[in-house]
Motif scaffolding. Structure first.
Motif, PDB file in Angstrom:
ATOM      1  N   PRO A 115       0.826  -1.206   0.000  1.00 17.52           N
ATOM      2  CA  PRO A 115       0.000   0.000   0.000  1.00 17.52           C
ATOM      3  C   PRO A 115       0.863   1.260   0.000  1.00 17.52           C
ATOM      4  CG  PRO A 115       0.115  -0.883   2.218  1.00 17.52           C
ATOM      5  CD  PRO A 115       0.876  -1.845   1.332  1.00 17.52           C
ATOM      6  N   THR A 116       0.287   2.355  -0.532  1.00 24.04           N
ATOM      7  CA  THR A 116       0.952   3.652  -0.464  1.00 24.04           C
ATOM      8  C   THR A 116      -0.080   4.722  -0.144  1.00 24.04           C
ATOM      9  OG1 THR A 116       2.307   5.287  -1.614  1.00 24.04           O
ATOM     10  CG2 THR A 116       0.736   4.048  -2.975  1.00 24.04           C
ATOM     11  N   PHE A 117       0.351   5.718   0.628  1.00 22.09           N
ATOM     12  CA  PHE A 117      -0.487   6.891   0.868  1.00 22.09           C
ATOM     13  C   PHE A 117       0.033   8.086   0.072  1.00 22.09           C
ATOM     14  CE2 PHE A 117      -1.042   4.073   4.424  1.00 22.09           C
ATOM     15  CZ  PHE A 117      -2.422   4.106   4.646  1.00 22.09           C
ATOM     16  N   ASP A 118       1.140   7.885  -0.646  1.00 24.33           N
ATOM     17  CA  ASP A 118       1.779   8.975  -1.383  1.00 24.33           C
ATOM     18  C   ASP A 118       2.144   8.507  -2.790  1.00 24.33           C
ATOM     19  OD1 ASP A 118       3.211  11.113  -2.322  1.00 24.33           O
ATOM     20  OD2 ASP A 118       4.450  11.341  -0.513  1.00 24.33           O
ATOM     21  N   PRO A 119       1.121   8.419  -3.662  1.00 20.94           N
ATOM     22  CA  PRO A 119       1.416   7.920  -5.011  1.00 20.94           C
ATOM     23  C   PRO A 119       2.343   8.847  -5.796  1.00 20.94           C
ATOM     24  CG  PRO A 119      -0.863   8.692  -4.846  1.00 20.94           C
ATOM     25  CD  PRO A 119      -0.311   8.679  -3.456  1.00 20.94           C
ATOM     26  N   ALA A 120       2.300  10.152  -5.507  1.00 16.47           N
ATOM     27  CA  ALA A 120       3.163  11.076  -6.258  1.00 16.47           C
ATOM     28  C   ALA A 120       4.635  10.779  -5.978  1.00 16.47           C
ATOM     29  CB  ALA A 120       2.823  12.520  -5.895  1.00 16.47           C
ATOM     30  N   ALA A 121       4.985  10.641  -4.716  1.00 18.71           N
ATOM     31  CA  ALA A 121       6.382  10.344  -4.376  1.00 18.71           C
ATOM     32  C   ALA A 121       6.761   8.945  -4.835  1.00 18.71           C
ATOM     33  CB  ALA A 121       6.595  10.498  -2.876  1.00 18.71           C
ATOM     34  N   THR A 122       5.814   8.020  -4.748  1.00 18.98           N
ATOM     35  CA  THR A 122       6.092   6.643  -5.176  1.00 18.98           C
ATOM     36  C   THR A 122       6.426   6.597  -6.666  1.00 18.98           C
ATOM     37  OG1 THR A 122       4.703   5.730  -3.426  1.00 18.98           O
ATOM     38  CG2 THR A 122       5.095   4.319  -5.339  1.00 18.98           C
ATOM     39  N   VAL A 123       5.660   7.334  -7.472  1.00 15.84           N
ATOM     40  CA  VAL A 123       5.942   7.378  -8.908  1.00 15.84           C
ATOM     41  C   VAL A 123       7.269   8.099  -9.163  1.00 15.84           C
ATOM     42  CG1 VAL A 123       5.160   8.324 -11.117  1.00 15.84           C
ATOM     43  CG2 VAL A 123       3.534   7.164  -9.603  1.00 15.84           C
ATOM     44  N   ARG A 124       7.535   9.174  -8.410  1.00 20.80           N
ATOM     45  CA  ARG A 124       8.835   9.858  -8.589  1.00 20.80           C
ATOM     46  C   ARG A 124       9.978   8.889  -8.317  1.00 20.80           C
ATOM     47  NH1 ARG A 124       6.888  14.113  -5.726  1.00 20.80           N
ATOM     48  NH2 ARG A 124       8.293  13.819  -3.959  1.00 20.80           N
ATOM     49  N   PHE A 125       9.850   8.147  -7.232  1.00 21.98           N
ATOM     50  CA  PHE A 125      10.940   7.257  -6.830  1.00 21.98           C
ATOM     51  C   PHE A 125      11.147   6.143  -7.855  1.00 21.98           C
ATOM     52  CE2 PHE A 125      12.472   3.477  -4.514  1.00 21.98           C
ATOM     53  CZ  PHE A 125      13.614   3.971  -3.920  1.00 21.98           C
ATOM     54  N   TYR A 126      10.105   5.402  -8.144  1.00 22.41           N
ATOM     55  CA  TYR A 126      10.287   4.202  -8.977  1.00 22.41           C
ATOM     56  C   TYR A 126      10.404   4.538 -10.468  1.00 22.41           C
ATOM     57  CZ  TYR A 126       9.570   1.341  -4.845  1.00 22.41           C
ATOM     58  OH  TYR A 126       9.719   0.757  -3.612  1.00 22.41           O
ATOM     59  N   ARG A 127       9.563   5.463 -10.969  1.00 25.73           N
ATOM     60  CA  ARG A 127       9.584   5.744 -12.399  1.00 25.73           C
ATOM     61  C   ARG A 127      10.634   6.785 -12.760  1.00 25.73           C
ATOM     62  NH1 ARG A 127       4.665   8.999 -14.926  1.00 25.73           N
ATOM     63  NH2 ARG A 127       5.881  10.644 -13.896  1.00 25.73           N
ATOM     64  N   ASP A 128      10.649   7.908 -12.004  1.00 28.86           N
ATOM     65  CA  ASP A 128      11.471   9.032 -12.438  1.00 28.86           C
ATOM     66  C   ASP A 128      12.908   8.942 -11.935  1.00 28.86           C
ATOM     67  OD1 ASP A 128       9.101   9.876 -13.570  1.00 28.86           O
ATOM     68  OD2 ASP A 128       8.608  11.219 -11.902  1.00 28.86           O
ATOM     69  N   VAL A 129      13.107   8.464 -10.724  1.00 26.77           N
ATOM     70  CA  VAL A 129      14.476   8.349 -10.193  1.00 26.77           C
ATOM     71  C   VAL A 129      15.131   7.057 -10.671  1.00 26.77           C
ATOM     72  CG1 VAL A 129      15.849   8.057  -8.099  1.00 26.77           C
ATOM     73  CG2 VAL A 129      14.048   9.799  -8.180  1.00 26.77           C
ATOM     74  N   TYR A 148      21.410   0.058  -0.250  1.00 22.73           N
ATOM     75  CA  TYR A 148      20.101   0.091   0.399  1.00 22.73           C
ATOM     76  C   TYR A 148      19.592   1.521   0.500  1.00 22.73           C
ATOM     77  CZ  TYR A 148      21.433  -4.511   2.240  1.00 22.73           C
ATOM     78  OH  TYR A 148      21.829  -5.819   2.371  1.00 22.73           O
ATOM     79  N   THR A 149      18.275   1.659   0.346  1.00 25.83           N
ATOM     80  CA  THR A 149      17.615   2.892   0.731  1.00 25.83           C
ATOM     81  C   THR A 149      16.192   2.537   1.164  1.00 25.83           C
ATOM     82  OG1 THR A 149      17.222   5.204   0.135  1.00 25.83           O
ATOM     83  CG2 THR A 149      16.653   3.534  -1.525  1.00 25.83           C
ATOM     84  N   HIS A 150      15.450   3.550   1.603  1.00 25.26           N
ATOM     85  CA  HIS A 150      14.029   3.362   1.897  1.00 25.26           C
ATOM     86  C   HIS A 150      13.236   4.180   0.893  1.00 25.26           C
ATOM     87  CE1 HIS A 150      15.673   1.967   5.733  1.00 25.26           C
ATOM     88  NE2 HIS A 150      14.516   1.371   5.943  1.00 25.26           N
ATOM     89  N   ASP A 151      12.190   3.597   0.370  1.00 21.41           N
ATOM     90  CA  ASP A 151      11.376   4.297  -0.614  1.00 21.41           C
ATOM     91  C   ASP A 151      10.473   5.304   0.115  1.00 21.41           C
ATOM     92  OD1 ASP A 151       8.984   3.160   0.246  1.00 21.41           O
ATOM     93  OD2 ASP A 151       8.486   2.285  -1.691  1.00 21.41           O
ATOM     94  N   PRO A 152       9.697   6.102  -0.619  1.00 22.36           N
ATOM     95  CA  PRO A 152       8.900   7.150   0.044  1.00 22.36           C
ATOM     96  C   PRO A 152       7.876   6.608   1.038  1.00 22.36           C
ATOM     97  CG  PRO A 152       9.037   7.537  -2.318  1.00 22.36           C
ATOM     98  CD  PRO A 152       9.613   6.183  -2.093  1.00 22.36           C
ATOM     99  N   ASN A 153       7.601   5.325   0.977  1.00 18.98           N
ATOM    100  CA  ASN A 153       6.639   4.715   1.898  1.00 18.98           C
ATOM    101  C   ASN A 153       7.319   4.072   3.106  1.00 18.98           C
ATOM    102  OD1 ASN A 153       4.380   5.032  -0.108  1.00 18.98           O
ATOM    103  ND2 ASN A 153       5.758   3.695  -1.263  1.00 18.98           N
ATOM    104  N   GLY A 154       8.633   4.169   3.152  1.00 22.54           N
ATOM    105  CA  GLY A 154       9.372   3.569   4.256  1.00 22.54           C
ATOM    106  C   GLY A 154       9.769   2.129   4.009  1.00 22.54           C
ATOM    107  N   TYR A 155       9.467   1.590   2.822  1.00 22.49           N
ATOM    108  CA  TYR A 155       9.850   0.205   2.532  1.00 22.49           C
ATOM    109  C   TYR A 155      11.332   0.152   2.180  1.00 22.49           C
ATOM    110  CZ  TYR A 155       4.789  -0.177   1.945  1.00 22.49           C
ATOM    111  OH  TYR A 155       3.436  -0.115   2.129  1.00 22.49           O
ATOM    112  N   MET A 156      12.047  -0.791   2.770  1.00 23.79           N
ATOM    113  CA  MET A 156      13.467  -0.909   2.465  1.00 23.79           C
ATOM    114  C   MET A 156      13.669  -1.595   1.121  1.00 23.79           C
ATOM    115  SD  MET A 156      16.658  -2.755   4.403  1.00 23.79           S
ATOM    116  CE  MET A 156      16.294  -2.084   6.003  1.00 23.79           C
TER     117      MET A 156
END
Lengths: 80, 216
Positions: free
Chosen positions: B16-30, B139-147
């Motif tokens: 689950p995500t509560f922040d789709p904008a950051a999630t898309v930035r992280f996975y698609r754009d970064v 390692y990093t954590h994504d915008p949702n805190g998932y490692m």
């Protein structure tokens, strides 16, 4: 007799080599080094050159004794 | 009796995500993971299920990581530690909080360092780069805190490591079936299994059934 088993993979060969230099007998059981001694088996970590992740996961088995030291300095197995 | 091994990797893993904008930035754009699938679903069913978007990113090998964004759903916990799915109080040790993660495979160190560059230029820089026993990881954590881990093999896995893994698991099952399991007891039991089973082991006759790597 104390026996220490170490899997024969490239990261671990120095462990068997250093144990032999310290006086232990080193044989093979299948793909494992079998490191044996009548008394304690002591391996100096710095002499092995193993990085920490390798060092702390290099032991496959211990027979006839128990690990009394496994830290940044040495691995020591004492007879039971 | 060997069970035929017919599965083909990860179809998708979902979070689950509560922040789709950051999630898309992280996975698609970064990271540059293509968006490969999405579902726009109106809520239905007996549980007042909210309307949601289920969207998927390609993580290579046709495998996918997917997210659920639920319209109108507020965060389900207020803990600072953990991720948006699960929060933890101060009584939970840090090593436990940091144990669950997704590791994405890359071919070599050049590729590992390429993803390191992409992350370091973003709001989610690499937190650790570690050489483990036979793999090197960032390692990093994504915008949702998932490692999230990226990892590359430093050498091919050898057939004897499959034997060793199987002896470890058999020793572990024996030890946890008894009271007060410990690392020392596992190493003692594993030594017995090595003596019983390793002497006759030959490359190609691995116990890791169905494992193509063990057949070479």
């Amino acid at each position: 007799m104390t026996a220490l088993y170490v899997l024969d993979v490239p990261e671990n060969t120095a462990v068997a080599k250093v144990a032999a230099e310290a006086g232990a007998a080193v044989g093979k059981v299948g793909p494992y080094f079998e490191i044996t001694a009548d008394g304690p088996i002591v391996v100096d970590r710095r002499a092995t050159g193993c990085r920490h992740a390798v060092w702390y996961s290099c032991v496959a088995g211990v027979a006839g004794g128990r690990i009394v030291q496994h830290d940044k300095d040495a691995l020591r197995v004492d007879p039971a | 009796m060997t069970l035929e091994h017919k599965v083909r990797g990860v179809d998708h893993t979902a979070f689950p995500t509560f922040d789709p904008a950051a999630t898309v930035r992280f996975y698609r754009d970064v990271l540059g993971f293509p968006v490969v699938h999405s579902i726009c679903a109106a809520g239905w069913g007996p549980e007042n299920h909210p309307d949601f978007i289920h969207f998927f990113f390609d993580i290579g090998n046709d495998d996918r990581i997917a997210f659920f964004y639920y319209f109108g759903l507020e965060p389900v916990h207020a803990h600072e530690r953990g991720d948006v799915y699960a929060g933890f109080g101060p009584e939970v040790p840090e090593f436990f909080v940091r144990s669950r993660h997704l590791a994405i495979h890359v071919d070599d160190q050049d590729d590992l360092l390429e993803y390191r560059r992409r992350l370091d230029d973003s709001a989610w820089p690499v937190e650790m780069q570690i050489q483990h026993e036979t793999i090197e990881s960032i390692y990093t954590h994504d915008p949702n805190g998932y490692m999230v881990e990226f990892t590359r093999a430093m050498r091919p896995v050898t057939p004897q490591e499959d034997l060793d893994a199987n002896l470890t698991i058999d020793a572990l099952l024996d030890v946890v079936a008894e009271p007060e399991p410990s690392f020392g007891k596992l190493l003692a039991r594993k030594a017995e299994l090595i003596v019983e089973r390793a002497a006759d082991w030959e490359v190609g006759a691995s116990e890791a059934t169905g494992n193509a790597r063990a057949q070479v």
